[in-house]
Design an enzyme around this catalytic site. Structure first.
Site, PDB file in Angstrom:
ATOM      1  N   GLN A   1       6.056 -37.364  57.747  1.00 35.13           N
ATOM      2  CA  GLN A   1       4.947 -37.051  56.856  1.00 35.13           C
ATOM      3  C   GLN A   1       3.819 -36.359  57.616  1.00 35.13           C
ATOM      4  OE1 GLN A   1       4.085 -40.774  54.767  1.00 35.13           O
ATOM      5  NE2 GLN A   1       5.578 -40.247  53.187  1.00 35.13           N
TER       6      GLN A   1
ATOM      7  N   SER B   1      10.266 -45.575  52.967  1.00 36.85           N
ATOM      8  CA  SER B   1       9.620 -45.132  51.730  1.00 36.85           C
ATOM      9  C   SER B   1      10.632 -45.245  50.614  1.00 36.85           C
ATOM     10  CB  SER B   1       9.129 -43.682  51.857  1.00 36.85           C
ATOM     11  OG  SER B   1       8.925 -43.097  50.582  1.00 36.85           O
ATOM     12  N   GLY B   2      10.247 -45.893  49.520  1.00 35.70           N
ATOM     13  CA  GLY B   2      11.180 -46.052  48.408  1.00 35.70           C
ATOM     14  C   GLY B   2      11.545 -44.733  47.756  1.00 35.70           C
ATOM     15  N   SER B   3      10.548 -43.891  47.449  1.00 38.00           N
ATOM     16  CA  SER B   3      10.847 -42.612  46.799  1.00 38.00           C
ATOM     17  C   SER B   3      11.692 -41.726  47.700  1.00 38.00           C
ATOM     18  CB  SER B   3       9.550 -41.895  46.407  1.00 38.00           C
ATOM     19  OG  SER B   3       8.788 -41.547  47.542  1.00 38.00           O
TER      20      SER B   3
ATOM     21  N   ASP C   1       0.301 -40.100  46.297  1.00 39.77           N
ATOM     22  CA  ASP C   1       1.744 -40.106  46.046  1.00 39.77           C
ATOM     23  C   ASP C   1       1.982 -39.771  44.590  1.00 39.77           C
ATOM     24  OD1 ASP C   1       4.471 -40.721  45.807  1.00 39.77           O
ATOM     25  OD2 ASP C   1       4.325 -42.480  47.095  1.00 39.77           O
TER      26      ASP C   1
ATOM     27  N   CYS D   1       5.756 -45.170  44.055  1.00 38.57           N
ATOM     28  CA  CYS D   1       5.751 -45.707  45.421  1.00 38.57           C
ATOM     29  C   CYS D   1       6.526 -47.026  45.526  1.00 38.57           C
ATOM     30  CB  CYS D   1       4.333 -45.893  45.940  1.00 38.57           C
ATOM     31  SG  CYS D   1       4.250 -46.360  47.680  1.00 38.57           S
ATOM     32  N   GLY D   2       7.725 -46.944  46.068  1.00 36.75           N
ATOM     33  CA  GLY D   2       8.592 -48.112  46.156  1.00 36.75           C
ATOM     34  C   GLY D   2       8.115 -49.165  47.142  1.00 36.75           C
ATOM     35  N   THR D   3       7.698 -48.744  48.332  1.00 34.11           N
ATOM     36  CA  THR D   3       7.248 -49.732  49.319  1.00 34.11           C
ATOM     37  C   THR D   3       5.933 -50.370  48.889  1.00 34.11           C
ATOM     38  OG1 THR D   3       6.332 -47.885  50.603  1.00 34.11           O
ATOM     39  CG2 THR D   3       8.454 -48.777  51.316  1.00 34.11           C
TER      40      THR D   3
END
Length: 342
Positions: free
Chosen positions: A83, A91-93, A249, A253-255
């Site tokens: 990043q 990162s989930g996404s 984001d 945001c998964g995390t």
């Protein structure tokens, strides 16, 4: 034409959040584990991250996932998230983007109606279950790493908002979760710029006032992101994760949603089997389920499952001309903000 480096990338987004995947051109990164490899990128050689993330080849509103062979025998593939500021462990996404690329490009065999993919990340193993129809990956469920609360309702002295309360929790990286009403803003597209600026400023102030250290991952020792949140109803949360040097984001945001789930569990507001919805600034949704409870180094933790979808929209080849004076990438403050010159 003579290129000194050539990379192949899959262009993917998850609910609007770009998560490109490097599928070829990188032979390897030194390190015995995926965490070692991430540390090598952050501490020894940052040239690959700069090449793909910074201008003129990259832009602020994206991540790039480095796909690597796994370091653990039970995993199918490994990846590291690159990043704007550095390499991150999870990162989930981006995980959903990686699974979609692996299956839709035929890098792993797709089994309909369900394909299981185990990913080796610097934060630990992540099991993904992809729902597949007619050669497409129509949804990905992630069994996230155990998530836990570091501290609840920490008082933070801020220059912008006075004293505010933040929950500090781990969901793959550390988050400061802040009820957005404390800022006087709302989670809406027209406030994205203000939220991004506020979140990055708060992150710096929080890291000066609060010390964190993952009990098992030595390199995970700071709050990576600020997530603003707002409860819409019993099962639905608006979420807005802010990322350095100053953006939001696009995905839910998964995390961060996993970290939020840990705070809700710690307060007794959710129990095993409960499902929540995390809704992003632009309206995209993840489903977040509490699978059960566990421990991380003796502290209570939850086992989250995050479900979302990504779309493969292109293929890209990048090359580096040995005479290109901008091969190391650059940032300008009009986009990247004054804190990230270079």
């Amino acid at each position: 034409m003579r290129w000194s480096k050539t990379l192949q990338l899959a262009e993917v987004h998850c609910e609007g959040e770009i998560g490109k995947v490097i599928t070829g051109g990188v032979i390897g990164v030194p390190g015995a584990t995926m965490l070692d490899k991430m540390n090598y990128i952050n501490e020894v050689d940052d040239s690959l991250r700069r090449l793909v993330v910074l201008e003129p080849r990259g832009c602020l509103q994206m991540s790039v996932n480095l796909l690597l062979p796994p370091t653990r025998p039970e995993a199918d593939a490994g990846f590291i998230v690159l990043q704007a500021d550095k390499a991150h462990p999870m990162s989930g996404s981006n995980c959903i983007c990686v699974v979609t690329a692996l299956l839709e490009l035929g890098m792993m065999p797709m089994q309909e109606p369900l394909t299981t993919v185990v990913l080796d990340t610097p934060a630990g193993l992540v099991t993904a279950r992809a729902s597949c129809e007619n050669g497409r990956c129509v949804g990905v469920s992630l069994d996230m790493v155990p998530s836990f609360v570091e501290r609840l309702e920490v008082s933070i002295d801020t220059a912008e908002f006075g004293t505010i309360k933040a929950d500090i929790a781990f969901g793959g990286v550390y988050y400061a979760l802040i009820d957005v009403a404390q800022t006087g803003l709302s989670i809406a597209p027209e406030h994205a710029r203000e939220l991004a600026t506020a979140g990055v400023a708060l992150r710096e102030q929080i890291n000066r006032q609060v010390r964190v250290q993952h009990p098992e991952l030595k390199a995970v020792n700071e709050v990576a992101y600020v997530m603003f949140r707002h409860r819409l109803d019993q099962h639905t949360w608006q979420t807005c994760t802010t990322l350095p040097p100053g953006r939001v984001d696009r995905s839910p945001c998964g995390t961060g949603s996993s970290a939020n789930l840990a705070t809700l569990s710690a307060r007794g507001l959710v129990s095993t089997g409960d499902q929540l919805v995390s809704r992003s600034t632009i309206g995209g949704e993840f489903r977040v389920e509490l699978l059960g409870n566990t421990e991380v180094a003796g502290r209570p933790a939850v086992l989250p499952r995050v479900t979302g979808r990504a779309w493969l929209y292109g293929l890209q080849q990048l090359g580096v001309d040995p005479d290109d004076p901008l091969s190391a990438g650059f940032m300008l403050s009009d986009t990247w903000g004054p804190a990230f010159p270079g």
